[in-house]
Design a protein around this motif. Structure first.
Motif, short mmCIF file in Angstrom:
data_model
loop_
_atom_site.label_atom_id
_atom_site.label_comp_id
_atom_site.label_asym_id
_atom_site.label_seq_id
_atom_site.Cartn_x
_atom_site.Cartn_y
_atom_site.Cartn_z
N LEU A 203 0.79 -1.26 -0.05
CA LEU A 203 0.13 -0.01 -0.03
C LEU A 203 1.03 1.14 -0.02
CD1 LEU A 203 -2.80 -1.09 2.75
CD2 LEU A 203 -3.05 -0.78 -0.07
N ALA A 204 1.77 1.36 0.86
CA ALA A 204 2.88 2.36 0.68
C ALA A 204 3.57 2.53 -0.37
CB ALA A 204 3.90 2.26 1.83
N ASP A 205 3.95 1.37 -1.23
CA ASP A 205 4.66 1.56 -2.33
C ASP A 205 3.61 2.06 -3.40
OD1 ASP A 205 6.92 0.56 -1.43
OD2 ASP A 205 6.73 -1.58 -2.37
N ARG A 206 2.26 1.62 -3.42
CA ARG A 206 1.14 2.20 -4.42
C ARG A 206 1.30 3.65 -4.40
NH1 ARG A 206 -4.03 -0.83 -3.84
NH2 ARG A 206 -2.61 -2.53 -3.99
N LYS A 207 1.18 4.18 -2.96
CA LYS A 207 0.95 5.68 -2.90
C LYS A 207 2.23 6.46 -3.49
CE LYS A 207 -1.69 5.42 1.52
NZ LYS A 207 -1.81 5.58 2.75
N ILE A 208 3.32 5.90 -3.15
CA ILE A 208 4.60 6.64 -3.69
C ILE A 208 4.52 6.53 -5.29
CG2 ILE A 208 7.12 6.19 -4.02
CD1 ILE A 208 7.03 5.22 -1.04
N ILE A 209 4.05 5.39 -5.87
CA ILE A 209 4.17 5.42 -7.53
C ILE A 209 3.23 6.20 -8.00
CG2 ILE A 209 3.56 3.67 -9.11
CD1 ILE A 209 4.81 1.56 -7.43
N ASP A 210 1.97 6.16 -7.29
CA ASP A 210 0.73 7.14 -7.73
C ASP A 210 1.23 8.57 -7.77
OD1 ASP A 210 -1.04 5.28 -8.24
OD2 ASP A 210 -2.03 5.33 -6.40
N ARG A 211 2.19 8.98 -6.67
CA ARG A 211 2.72 10.56 -6.62
C ARG A 211 3.54 10.57 -7.62
NH1 ARG A 211 5.30 11.53 -1.11
NH2 ARG A 211 5.43 13.57 -2.16
N ALA A 212 4.37 9.56 -7.92
CA ALA A 212 5.61 9.99 -8.88
C ALA A 212 4.78 9.71 -10.24
CB ALA A 212 6.34 8.60 -9.12
N LYS A 213 3.70 9.10 -10.64
CA LYS A 213 2.95 9.29 -11.81
C LYS A 213 2.47 10.36 -12.23
CE LYS A 213 -0.16 5.76 -11.27
NZ LYS A 213 -1.07 4.73 -11.56
N GLY A 214 1.69 10.92 -11.01
CA GLY A 214 1.19 12.32 -10.99
C GLY A 214 2.11 13.54 -11.60
N LEU A 215 3.29 13.34 -10.99
CA LEU A 215 4.53 14.24 -11.08
C LEU A 215 4.61 14.20 -12.55
CD1 LEU A 215 6.19 16.52 -9.89
CD2 LEU A 215 8.03 14.67 -9.25
N ILE A 216 4.86 12.88 -13.16
CA ILE A 216 5.48 12.89 -14.81
C ILE A 216 4.22 13.44 -15.42
CG2 ILE A 216 5.58 10.89 -16.37
CD1 ILE A 216 7.15 9.38 -14.10
N MET A 217 2.96 13.00 -15.02
CA MET A 217 1.96 13.50 -15.98
C MET A 217 1.86 15.07 -15.98
SD MET A 217 -1.34 10.69 -14.39
CE MET A 217 -2.48 11.77 -15.07
N GLN A 218 2.18 15.75 -14.88
CA GLN A 218 2.09 17.25 -14.93
C GLN A 218 3.23 17.52 -15.72
OE1 GLN A 218 2.64 18.49 -10.93
NE2 GLN A 218 2.69 20.66 -11.39
N GLN A 219 4.49 16.99 -15.52
CA GLN A 219 5.79 17.54 -16.53
C GLN A 219 5.63 17.12 -17.83
OE1 GLN A 219 8.99 15.58 -14.23
NE2 GLN A 219 9.08 17.39 -12.86
N ARG A 220 5.30 15.78 -18.22
CA ARG A 220 5.26 15.35 -19.47
C ARG A 220 3.77 15.60 -20.15
NH1 ARG A 220 9.41 11.71 -20.95
NH2 ARG A 220 10.96 12.10 -19.45
#
Length: 201
Positions: free
Chosen positions: A142-159
């Motif tokens: 669950l902790a990993d999933r939250k971190i991955i979701d945050r990183a995805k959000g950052l990439i979506m915003q930047q790219r």
């Protein structure tokens, strides 16, 4: 129980007569006594040549100080703990469970019952440890999933890309760098935090 299996056993007893009976039972079994004493404190400082696998304690009463020592022992090296006692107080039983005791036997020391009790305690301990491991893996997942979701959000915003594209990019990068997906996501978030300008008051 297989005759080739040796279970390294610690015996702590305040009652010499009962301890002698217990050792007699264990002499004809796969339980090998590697330490015998009357003081739990000794277990916290001893260095073991072989790893203990079971603790059997024979005591008149189970006061909170004794049970707190069991809790410390269980935190340092988790083991099945079996207590034979005359103390049937509800709070003593609750504290024993909280301390991680696998079997708390009140007025139940009989030679013919010892080995079945030990086998049951060890099976219960293995089951408990397996459940703990599963729970820890679930928490990590669950902790990993939250971190991955945050990183995805950052990439979506930047790219300016979709969630699926961000995830594919993350996954491909993790494979290329031979990293766990969550570890790469954590690195991306840490780098982003470093690059963010500090807010001035």
């Amino acid at each position: 129980m297989s005759s080739s299996t040796v279970i390294n056993t610690i015996v702590i007893s305040e009652q010499p007569q009962t301890a002698a009976k217990l050792k007699a039972v264990l002499n004809d079994s796969d339980y090998k006594v590697i330490f015998e004493g009357s003081n739990l404190q000794q277990l916290l400082t001893l260095k073991w040549r072989v790893e203990p696998e079971l603790i059997i304690a024979v005591m008149e009463t189970s006061d909170s100080q004794v049970l707190s020592k069991f809790k410390v022992i269980n935190e340092q090296f988790p083991l099945p703990i079996v207590i034979f006692t005359h103390d049937d107080r509800d709070d003593a039983i609750e504290q024993a469970i909280e301390a991680g005791v696998s079997a708390y036997i009140v007025d139940g020391f009989r030679e013919d019952r010892v080995q079945p009790i030990l086998r049951t305690a060890m099976a219960r301990f293995r089951q408990y440890r397996s459940m703990q491991k599963q729970l820890q893996e679930l928490r990590t997942s669950l902790a990993d999933r939250k971190i991955i979701d945050r990183a995805k959000g950052l990439i979506m915003q930047q790219r300016q890309c979709s969630e699926d594209e961000a995830y594919r990019l993350l996954r491909t990068s993790a494979m290329n760098q031979n990293m766990r997906l969550a570890a790469l996501a954590q690195n991306i978030l840490a780098t982003a935090d470093l690059l963010e300008p500090r807010k001035t008051v």
